[in-house]
Scaffold this motif. Structure first.
Motif, PDB file in Angstrom:
ATOM      1  N   GLN A   8      35.034  -0.140   6.791  1.00  0.00           N
ATOM      2  CA  GLN A   8      34.730  -1.565   6.938  1.00  0.00           C
ATOM      3  C   GLN A   8      33.215  -1.730   6.864  1.00  0.00           C
ATOM      4  O   GLN A   8      32.497  -1.135   7.661  1.00  0.00           O
ATOM      5  N   ARG A  10      29.697  -2.882   7.712  1.00  0.00           N
ATOM      6  CA  ARG A  10      29.151  -3.414   8.970  1.00  0.00           C
ATOM      7  C   ARG A  10      28.317  -4.649   8.728  1.00  0.00           C
ATOM      8  O   ARG A  10      28.125  -5.464   9.615  1.00  0.00           O
ATOM      9  N   THR A  12      27.565  -8.046   6.394  1.00  0.00           N
ATOM     10  CA  THR A  12      28.049  -9.018   5.418  1.00  0.00           C
ATOM     11  C   THR A  12      26.925 -10.010   5.190  1.00  0.00           C
ATOM     12  O   THR A  12      26.305 -10.495   6.136  1.00  0.00           O
ATOM     13  N   CYS A  33      20.558  -0.507   4.667  1.00  0.00           N
ATOM     14  CA  CYS A  33      21.924   0.015   4.725  1.00  0.00           C
ATOM     15  C   CYS A  33      22.052   1.348   3.991  1.00  0.00           C
ATOM     16  O   CYS A  33      22.743   2.259   4.462  1.00  0.00           O
ATOM     17  N   VAL A  38      25.135   2.823   5.893  1.00  0.00           N
ATOM     18  CA  VAL A  38      25.984   1.750   6.412  1.00  0.00           C
ATOM     19  C   VAL A  38      26.513   0.911   5.253  1.00  0.00           C
ATOM     20  O   VAL A  38      25.762   0.535   4.352  1.00  0.00           O
ATOM     21  N   TRP A  40      27.925  -2.385   3.279  1.00  0.00           N
ATOM     22  CA  TRP A  40      27.624  -3.815   3.305  1.00  0.00           C
ATOM     23  C   TRP A  40      28.374  -4.500   2.180  1.00  0.00           C
ATOM     24  O   TRP A  40      28.822  -3.871   1.231  1.00  0.00           O
ATOM     25  N   VAL A  64      26.310  -8.883  11.265  1.00  0.00           N
ATOM     26  CA  VAL A  64      26.454  -7.468  11.601  1.00  0.00           C
ATOM     27  C   VAL A  64      27.693  -7.352  12.476  1.00  0.00           C
ATOM     28  O   VAL A  64      27.791  -8.009  13.523  1.00  0.00           O
ATOM     29  N   ASP A  65      28.631  -6.564  12.003  1.00  0.00           N
ATOM     30  CA  ASP A  65      29.910  -6.391  12.707  1.00  0.00           C
ATOM     31  C   ASP A  65      30.575  -7.739  12.973  1.00  0.00           C
ATOM     32  O   ASP A  65      31.150  -7.975  14.035  1.00  0.00           O
ATOM     33  N   GLY A  66      30.457  -8.662  12.013  1.00  0.00           N
ATOM     34  CA  GLY A  66      31.120  -9.957  12.093  1.00  0.00           C
ATOM     35  C   GLY A  66      30.413 -11.013  12.915  1.00  0.00           C
ATOM     36  O   GLY A  66      30.898 -12.126  13.038  1.00  0.00           O
ATOM     37  N   HIS A  69      23.688 -12.286  12.650  1.00  0.00           N
ATOM     38  CA  HIS A  69      22.489 -11.531  13.016  1.00  0.00           C
ATOM     39  C   HIS A  69      21.239 -12.364  12.743  1.00  0.00           C
ATOM     40  O   HIS A  69      20.337 -12.429  13.561  1.00  0.00           O
ATOM     41  N   LEU A  83      21.643  -1.960  13.736  1.00  0.00           N
ATOM     42  CA  LEU A  83      22.600  -1.025  13.158  1.00  0.00           C
ATOM     43  C   LEU A  83      22.567   0.364  13.796  1.00  0.00           C
ATOM     44  O   LEU A  83      23.452   1.179  13.548  1.00  0.00           O
TER      45      LEU A  83
END
Length: 85
Positions: A8, A10, A12, A33, A38, A40, A64-66, A69, A83
């Motif tokens: 998934q 992290r 978006t 990232c 990480v 994206w 970040v993680d939904g 941010h 992150l």
């Protein structure tokens, strides 16, 4: 566009075509990232009426993680810190 990383992503990034701030944000996000390994993903808000209605004034929006941010500009140090927590 989704970049390699964990199953998934992290990070978006909500963007729209022709957005100069979006292009600048993507450079920072891709660099941070990639350095951290990480995943994206980028989402074009013009392809989703609900996303467009919610975010059009703040793009680019970085999640970040939904969780939101930042918006407009991405600070690489702040993103890296989020992150690596």
């Amino acid at each position: 566009m989704t970049q390699p990383g964990p199953a998934q992503p992290r990070v978006t990034v909500l963007t729209k075509p022709g957005c100069g701030l979006c292009e600048k944000a993507m450079v920072v996000i891709e660099e941070v990232c990639t350095d951290l390994g990480v995943g994206w993903t980028e989402i074009d808000i013009t392809k989703d009426e609900d996303l467009f209605a919610k975010w059009w004034e703040q793009i680019p929006v970085t999640l970040v993680d939904g969780v939101q941010h930042t918006f407009w500009r991405v600070d690489p140090d702040r993103l890296r810190a989020a992150l690596t927590r």
